[in-house]
Design a protein around this motif. Structure first.
Motif, PDB file in Angstrom:
ATOM      1  N   VAL A  44       0.842  -1.204   0.000  1.00  0.00           N
ATOM      2  CA  VAL A  44       0.000   0.000   0.000  1.00  0.00           C
ATOM      3  C   VAL A  44       0.873   1.248   0.000  1.00  0.00           C
ATOM      4  N   ARG A  45       1.947   1.218   0.794  1.00  0.00           N
ATOM      5  CA  ARG A  45       2.830   2.389   0.857  1.00  0.00           C
ATOM      6  C   ARG A  45       3.470   2.676  -0.508  1.00  0.00           C
ATOM      7  N   GLU A  46       3.942   1.636  -1.189  1.00  0.00           N
ATOM      8  CA  GLU A  46       4.561   1.826  -2.511  1.00  0.00           C
ATOM      9  C   GLU A  46       3.557   2.383  -3.515  1.00  0.00           C
ATOM     10  N   LEU A  47       2.360   1.823  -3.518  1.00  0.00           N
ATOM     11  CA  LEU A  47       1.328   2.304  -4.436  1.00  0.00           C
ATOM     12  C   LEU A  47       0.923   3.734  -4.104  1.00  0.00           C
ATOM     13  N   SER A  48       0.801   4.026  -2.815  1.00  0.00           N
ATOM     14  CA  SER A  48       0.418   5.375  -2.381  1.00  0.00           C
ATOM     15  C   SER A  48       1.415   6.406  -2.864  1.00  0.00           C
ATOM     16  N   GLU A  49       2.704   6.086  -2.728  1.00  0.00           N
ATOM     17  CA  GLU A  49       3.746   7.023  -3.149  1.00  0.00           C
ATOM     18  C   GLU A  49       3.746   7.242  -4.655  1.00  0.00           C
ATOM     19  N   GLN A  50       3.522   6.177  -5.423  1.00  0.00           N
ATOM     20  CA  GLN A  50       3.596   6.287  -6.881  1.00  0.00           C
ATOM     21  C   GLN A  50       2.325   6.862  -7.502  1.00  0.00           C
ATOM     22  N   VAL A  51       1.180   6.587  -6.894  1.00  0.00           N
ATOM     23  CA  VAL A  51      -0.083   7.112  -7.429  1.00  0.00           C
ATOM     24  C   VAL A  51      -0.332   8.531  -6.915  1.00  0.00           C
ATOM     25  N   GLY A  52       0.207   8.833  -5.706  1.00  0.00           N
ATOM     26  CA  GLY A  52       0.079  10.187  -5.180  1.00  0.00           C
ATOM     27  C   GLY A  52      -1.189  10.437  -4.405  1.00  0.00           C
TER      28      GLY A  52
ATOM     29  N   GLU B 157      -2.698   6.663   1.901  1.00  0.00           N
ATOM     30  CA  GLU B 157      -2.809   5.212   2.059  1.00  0.00           C
ATOM     31  C   GLU B 157      -4.249   4.796   2.331  1.00  0.00           C
ATOM     32  N   ALA B 158      -5.009   5.651   3.023  1.00  0.00           N
ATOM     33  CA  ALA B 158      -6.416   5.348   3.300  1.00  0.00           C
ATOM     34  C   ALA B 158      -7.222   5.295   2.006  1.00  0.00           C
ATOM     35  N   THR B 159      -6.984   6.264   1.123  1.00  0.00           N
ATOM     36  CA  THR B 159      -7.663   6.274  -0.176  1.00  0.00           C
ATOM     37  C   THR B 159      -7.258   5.068  -0.996  1.00  0.00           C
ATOM     38  N   LEU B 160      -5.963   4.757  -0.952  1.00  0.00           N
ATOM     39  CA  LEU B 160      -5.446   3.619  -1.709  1.00  0.00           C
ATOM     40  C   LEU B 160      -6.074   2.309  -1.225  1.00  0.00           C
ATOM     41  N   ARG B 161      -6.198   2.130   0.100  1.00  0.00           N
ATOM     42  CA  ARG B 161      -6.805   0.911   0.635  1.00  0.00           C
ATOM     43  C   ARG B 161      -8.263   0.772   0.178  1.00  0.00           C
ATOM     44  N   ALA B 162      -8.985   1.888   0.172  1.00  0.00           N
ATOM     45  CA  ALA B 162     -10.382   1.859  -0.283  1.00  0.00           C
ATOM     46  C   ALA B 162     -10.461   1.450  -1.755  1.00  0.00           C
TER      47      ALA B 162
ATOM     48  N   ARG C 220      -6.065  -8.754  -2.798  1.00  0.00           N
ATOM     49  CA  ARG C 220      -5.450  -8.066  -1.667  1.00  0.00           C
ATOM     50  C   ARG C 220      -4.513  -9.018  -0.924  1.00  0.00           C
ATOM     51  N   THR C 221      -3.381  -8.496  -0.538  1.00  0.00           N
ATOM     52  CA  THR C 221      -2.427  -9.254   0.284  1.00  0.00           C
ATOM     53  C   THR C 221      -2.240  -8.509   1.599  1.00  0.00           C
ATOM     54  N   HIS C 222      -1.538  -9.118   2.515  1.00  0.00           N
ATOM     55  CA  HIS C 222      -1.261  -8.435   3.780  1.00  0.00           C
ATOM     56  C   HIS C 222      -0.378  -7.215   3.503  1.00  0.00           C
ATOM     57  N   GLY C 223      -0.952  -6.049   3.645  1.00  0.00           N
ATOM     58  CA  GLY C 223      -0.206  -4.814   3.453  1.00  0.00           C
ATOM     59  C   GLY C 223      -0.118  -4.328   2.029  1.00  0.00           C
ATOM     60  N   GLY C 224      -0.836  -4.971   1.093  1.00  0.00           N
ATOM     61  CA  GLY C 224      -0.747  -4.519  -0.296  1.00  0.00           C
ATOM     62  C   GLY C 224      -1.700  -5.231  -1.218  1.00  0.00           C
TER      63      GLY C 224
END
Length: 259
Positions: A24-32, A35-40, A53-57
């Protein structure tokens, strides 16, 4: 620059295709986005069958990976002879002076090539760049390339400009292919932008003709753009089985075998 939801989801799919599995952190950084929005986003995309979905990503579904990895130039060469036979059958449904709509599929491109050999006056609206190029010098055909954004490696137009143009046109027939077709799920495709555009194409056309080579029958891709009840004619190059054909007939679909 803030992304729209569809842009964000398409970017997520592209990143997962490149890396297969991301946090999630990697995707959040690259998509901008947060992390909450990314998880949703990821949770909703998993419910729609786009990823796991995997644990943490998240990780890419194997089916989605197969769909994405097949570029237009590869698909154009696959089953070329079969697509040519389908194009000939599709041509029989077209009448002089009609306005037809061709998607950006390799099968629709084969139909454009076949049209170029015929003396018939038409207006051809298309989201396919290669299809428009194929027909641009034909004096009998008025070509309308619906607008949008051209992305790297793509042969189709993406974005909302295409919808605005479609709203101004009266379409007699849509010829469309897909990554998959099944009675249960209808016509399905991988690229989320193309799915949204194809939904509008289906809505605008008076008649929907699915041009599907045998490799797509029974397959299902990420998201539907036309349900079985919306299809008027299905042209394929193989016998689809009596049970499946009967189900299509029950849905008032004319089945044409291009053999």
């Amino acid at each position: 620059m803030k992304m729209f939801v569809m842009e964000r989801r398409n970017e997520i799919m592209k990143l997962l295709h490149d890396k297969y599995r991301l946090t999630v952190r990697e995707l959040s950084e690259q998509v901008g986005v947060s992390e909450a929005t990314l998880r949703a986003d990821l949770n909703k995309m998993e419910r729609e069958g786009l990823l796991t979905r995997t644990h943490g990503g998240a990780m890419l579904n194997q089916q989605s990976d197969d769909d994405y990895d097949t570029s237009f130039y590869v698909r154009e060469r696959q089953n070329r002879e079969e697509k040519s036979l389908i194009a000939k059958e599709a041509f029989q449904l077209i009448e002089e002076k009609q306005c037809i709509l061709l998607d950006a599929s390799s099968t629709a491109l084969e139909l454009a090539r076949y049209l170029n050999e015929k003396m018939i006056r038409l207006t051809v609206v298309t989201s396919g760049i290669q299809t428009a190029i194929e027909l641009k010098d034909n004096p009998n055909v008025t070509v309308i390339l619906i607008g949008g954004v051209v992305t790297k490696g793509s042969t189709t137009m993406e974005g909302t400009l295409s919808v605005e143009i479609l709203d101004k046109l009266n379409i007699d027939i849509l010829f469309t292919s897909a990554n998959g077709f099944s009675v249960e799920n209808g016509l399905t495709d991988f690229n989320l932008y193309e799915v949204e555009l194809k939904k509008h194409m289906v809505h605008k056309a008076r008649k929907i003709v699915a041009v599907i080579d045998h490799s797509k029958i029974g397959a299902t891709s990420s998201a539907p753009f036309a349900y079985t009840d919306q299809i008027d004619v299905l042209i394929t190059n193989n016998f689809i089985g009596s049970d499946t054909e009967q189900k299509l007939v029950d849905h008032n679909i004319q089945v044409i075998s291009a053999l």
